[in-house]
Design a protein around this motif. Structure first.
Motif, PDB file in Angstrom:
ATOM      1  N   ASN A  10      35.967  14.059  41.693  1.00 42.53           N
ATOM      2  CA  ASN A  10      36.967  15.126  41.690  1.00 42.53           C
ATOM      3  C   ASN A  10      38.385  14.564  41.689  1.00 42.53           C
ATOM      4  OD1 ASN A  10      36.976  14.213  44.323  1.00 42.53           O
ATOM      5  ND2 ASN A  10      37.031  16.243  45.249  1.00 42.53           N
ATOM      6  N   GLU A  12      41.816  13.474  40.287  1.00 37.24           N
ATOM      7  CA  GLU A  12      42.604  13.867  39.123  1.00 37.24           C
ATOM      8  C   GLU A  12      42.940  12.679  38.235  1.00 37.24           C
ATOM      9  OE1 GLU A  12      45.835  16.415  40.303  1.00 37.24           O
ATOM     10  OE2 GLU A  12      44.491  17.598  41.570  1.00 37.24           O
ATOM     11  N   LEU A  35      33.605  18.677  31.241  1.00 40.02           N
ATOM     12  CA  LEU A  35      33.826  19.455  32.455  1.00 40.02           C
ATOM     13  C   LEU A  35      34.632  18.666  33.468  1.00 40.02           C
ATOM     14  CD1 LEU A  35      30.335  21.039  33.269  1.00 40.02           C
ATOM     15  CD2 LEU A  35      32.228  22.026  31.969  1.00 40.02           C
ATOM     16  N   ASP A  36      35.320  19.380  34.320  1.00 43.86           N
ATOM     17  CA  ASP A  36      36.036  18.816  35.462  1.00 43.86           C
ATOM     18  C   ASP A  36      35.365  19.374  36.715  1.00 43.86           C
ATOM     19  OD1 ASP A  36      37.837  18.285  37.576  1.00 43.86           O
ATOM     20  OD2 ASP A  36      39.562  18.414  36.229  1.00 43.86           O
ATOM     21  N   ASN A  38      36.382  19.662  39.537  1.00 46.46           N
ATOM     22  CA  ASN A  38      37.299  20.482  40.329  1.00 46.46           C
ATOM     23  C   ASN A  38      37.165  21.970  40.003  1.00 46.46           C
ATOM     24  OD1 ASN A  38      38.821  18.534  41.971  1.00 46.46           O
ATOM     25  ND2 ASN A  38      39.374  17.712  39.975  1.00 46.46           N
ATOM     26  N   ASP A  39      36.663  22.266  38.822  1.00 46.35           N
ATOM     27  CA  ASP A  39      36.455  23.661  38.436  1.00 46.35           C
ATOM     28  C   ASP A  39      35.189  24.255  39.055  1.00 46.35           C
ATOM     29  OD1 ASP A  39      38.752  23.559  36.879  1.00 46.35           O
ATOM     30  OD2 ASP A  39      37.644  22.963  35.076  1.00 46.35           O
ATOM     31  N   PHE A  40      34.434  23.411  39.773  1.00 46.89           N
ATOM     32  CA  PHE A  40      33.181  23.847  40.389  1.00 46.89           C
ATOM     33  C   PHE A  40      33.153  23.518  41.881  1.00 46.89           C
ATOM     34  CE2 PHE A  40      32.494  23.260  35.917  1.00 46.89           C
ATOM     35  CZ  PHE A  40      31.799  24.405  35.570  1.00 46.89           C
ATOM     36  N   GLU A  41      34.320  23.545  42.504  1.00 43.00           N
ATOM     37  CA  GLU A  41      34.414  23.226  43.925  1.00 43.00           C
ATOM     38  C   GLU A  41      33.842  24.375  44.756  1.00 43.00           C
ATOM     39  OE1 GLU A  41      37.947  22.344  47.032  1.00 43.00           O
ATOM     40  OE2 GLU A  41      38.002  21.213  45.144  1.00 43.00           O
ATOM     41  N   LEU A  58      29.461  29.588  41.231  1.00 45.61           N
ATOM     42  CA  LEU A  58      29.830  28.350  40.538  1.00 45.61           C
ATOM     43  C   LEU A  58      28.628  27.427  40.338  1.00 45.61           C
ATOM     44  CD1 LEU A  58      33.322  27.543  42.090  1.00 45.61           C
ATOM     45  CD2 LEU A  58      32.828  28.271  39.747  1.00 45.61           C
TER      46      LEU A  58
END
Length: 180
Positions: A10, A12, A35-36, A38-41, A58
């Motif tokens: 996660n 950056e 995918l990142d 962080n978009d699935f935290e 998520l």
């Protein structure tokens, strides 16, 4: 062919995200989604939380991304010799989806990189041995040591000739096996 690529990090400034993004470009004729995490935290998994609030949407969204793909490209960050908490938490939540084989029985190319000489090999070995039990059909692995010496972040390319040749051969093998 639809390819799903992500780093098990996660951060950056993830060097593993830089690696997986670079490798994804090798599949330039295909539909690649990066995918990142962080978009699935999500909240840290615990049994009591699942009983009271259920499985987060998520987790289902992440599983759907896997299900929609034909190939997974995963570059794992190594935190204290194992998966990052961000990756492990998503892995834990997705594992709770009823009737699900976590990684959807998808062909998977596992990678790792690190600033040191081991190139994330400890987490890579853990994943190569563990993830097949969870529905990842590991077709190959790649470790890039000395990230800051062997990778040009501006061009997104491996600049160590031996590692570049090794990676190219593995990508071609995958393309041939999957008729990409």
């Amino acid at each position: 062919m639809k390819i799903l690529a992500f780093a098990g990090s996660n951060s950056e400034e993830s060097i593993n995200k830089k690696l997986v993004t670079s490798v994804a470009k090798s599949f330039n004729n295909d539909n690649v989604e990066i995918l990142d995490l962080n978009d699935f935290e999500m909240p840290i998994y615990k049994n009591e939380r699942e009983k009271t609030t259920g499985i987060p949407k998520l987790a289902y969204d992440f599983a759907e991304k896997i299900d929609e793909s034909d190939l997974l490209l995963i570059s794992l960050a190594e935190h204290n010799g194992a998966y990052s908490t961000a990756f492990k938490n998503i892995f834990d939540w997705v594992s709770r989806i009823p009737g699900r084989h976590h990684f959807g029985d998808k062909p998977t190319f596992l990678m790792a990189t690190s600033p040191g000489k081991m190139g994330g090999s400890t987490v890579l070995n853990i994943a190569a041995n563990r993830l097949p039990f969870n529905g990842a059909k590991v077709i190959d692995i790649f470790s890039l040591p000395f990230f800051f010496e062997f990778f040009n972040s501006e061009t997104g390319e491996i600049i160590n000739e031996d590692k570049a040749v090794e990676l190219k051969a593995k990508v071609e093998k995958i393309k041939n096996e999957l008729a990409v």
